[in-house]
Design a protein around this motif. Structure first.
Motif, PDB file in Angstrom:
ATOM      1  N   ILE A  69       0.839  -1.212   0.000  1.00 30.94           N
ATOM      2  CA  ILE A  69       0.000   0.000   0.000  1.00 30.94           C
ATOM      3  C   ILE A  69       0.869   1.255   0.000  1.00 30.94           C
ATOM      4  O   ILE A  69       0.596   2.225  -0.723  1.00 30.94           O
ATOM      5  N   LYS A  70       1.947   1.235   0.795  1.00 29.95           N
ATOM      6  CA  LYS A  70       2.842   2.386   0.847  1.00 29.95           C
ATOM      7  C   LYS A  70       3.531   2.613  -0.494  1.00 29.95           C
ATOM      8  O   LYS A  70       3.687   3.755  -0.944  1.00 29.95           O
ATOM      9  N   THR A  73       0.779   4.003  -2.998  1.00 26.75           N
ATOM     10  CA  THR A  73       0.095   5.263  -2.686  1.00 26.75           C
ATOM     11  C   THR A  73       1.007   6.367  -2.170  1.00 26.75           C
ATOM     12  O   THR A  73       0.641   7.545  -2.244  1.00 26.75           O
ATOM     13  N   ASN A  74       2.194   6.016  -1.658  1.00 22.69           N
ATOM     14  CA  ASN A  74       2.978   7.035  -0.975  1.00 22.69           C
ATOM     15  C   ASN A  74       4.473   6.932  -1.266  1.00 22.69           C
ATOM     16  O   ASN A  74       5.304   7.190  -0.405  1.00 22.69           O
TER      17      ASN A  74
END
Length: 310
Positions: A69-70, A73-74
């Motif tokens: 997820i990191k 998205t980031n």
């Protein structure tokens, strides 16, 4: 009439066959051991670590999908490395295959010393990925390198650091990749040898010129070989590491930070092994998806003589 074997003969034959199988397995046992120890087990360990925050100096803690997820998205650096890797691969691979096919067509002709020329042009593929050649390439395109000296000799004074320039650094790596066309060239040569001369003779009788023979005979008959080279070189392009690591170290301003180099940094510079494992599995998924797309499009442009159609 075939002679029927007795029960004793059948047993002896079966036993002999079984002994041969055991001997065969014993011979390949070292390879099986190496494959399991150095491929299968590390892959499953990497998959496990991708779901942890393992940092090598501490124990692995399960965090589920947080790494993935990191990344998605980031992590702007991840997307930048993806963009650079895609650009590098889909520019360098067509260039490499184009040079390889051109030289293969030329070397397929019966000319004097053609064997020597094949060897000379194949050498860069043997040493092209080595550290020594990467260092040489860095010197070649430096401010005081041979390229600027050559430009100065023809009246074009240049003080450009091709490797240090944000607009030119990645192109130096692409040129190096295009220079390593020896392996696909030999594969193209093998494919060209399999094309029947009768097809070209019939085309000459019909009044076809060299371009028509190349586009209507050579390319279609060579399309399975082109397909193979394209798949293998695309996979190799996404895995490119040594050249970027030695020549540019990802700079300037991360303009040559290819995916494999970014993964390496996360794993061995920042010791974020869990994060790097997640990056590795994303790369595997991306390469598998692109390979699948290539295979799906193959029936539209790959000609198989046994089927007689594209």
């Amino acid at each position: 009439m075939k002679r029927k074997l007795s029960i004793k003969q059948l047993v002896n034959k079966t036993t002999e066959s079984g002994n041969n199988n055991i001997a065969g397995y014993l011979f390949i046992l070292p390879w099986i051991f190496g494959f399991i120890a150095f491929m299968v087990i590390p892959m499953f360990m990497s998959l496990y670590f991708s779901f942890t925050d393992y940092e090598m100096v501490s124990s692995a803690n399960w965090i589920g999908l947080k790494n993935y997820i990191k990344i998605i998205t980031n992590d702007s650096t991840f997307w930048n490395s993806i963009k650079i890797t895609f650009f590098y691969t889909f520019v360098s691979v067509p260039l490499r295959l184009s040079f390889a096919l051109l030289l293969a067509v030329l070397f397929n002709q019966k000319r004097k010393f053609v064997g020597l020329y094949r060897t000379i042009f194949y050498i860069p593929s043997i040493i092209g990925g080595s550290v020594a050649v990467a260092v040489m390439w860095r010197q070649l395109f430096g401010v005081e390198g041979a390229l600027n000296s050559l430009l100065g000799m023809v009246g074009m004074q240049s003080r450009i650091g091709w490797i240090g320039g944000p607009k030119t650094a990645l192109w130096t790596l692409i040129i190096l990749a295009a220079w390593q066309f020896g392996s696909p060239m030999l594969i193209f040569l093998a494919g060209l040898k399999q094309i029947p001369n009768s097809l070209y003779e019939a085309a000459v009788i019909d009044g076809s010129n060299w371009w028509q023979k190349f586009t209507k005979i050579t390319l279609p008959m060579l399309s399975p070989v082109i397909f193979f080279n394209f798949v293998m070189q695309t996979i190799s392009g996404f895995m490119m590491f040594t050249q970027a690591y030695i020549i540019t170290e990802g700079g300037p301003f991360d303009r040559t930070l290819v995916y494999a180099l970014y993964l390496f940094r996360k794993a061995f510079s920042y010791y974020e092994m869990g994060y790097a494992s997640a990056l590795a599995w994303i790369l595997l998924i991306v390469v598998a998806a692109i390979t699948l797309i290539i295979f799906k499009t193959a029936p539209r442009w790959v000609y198989y003589e046994s089927k007689g159609e594209f």
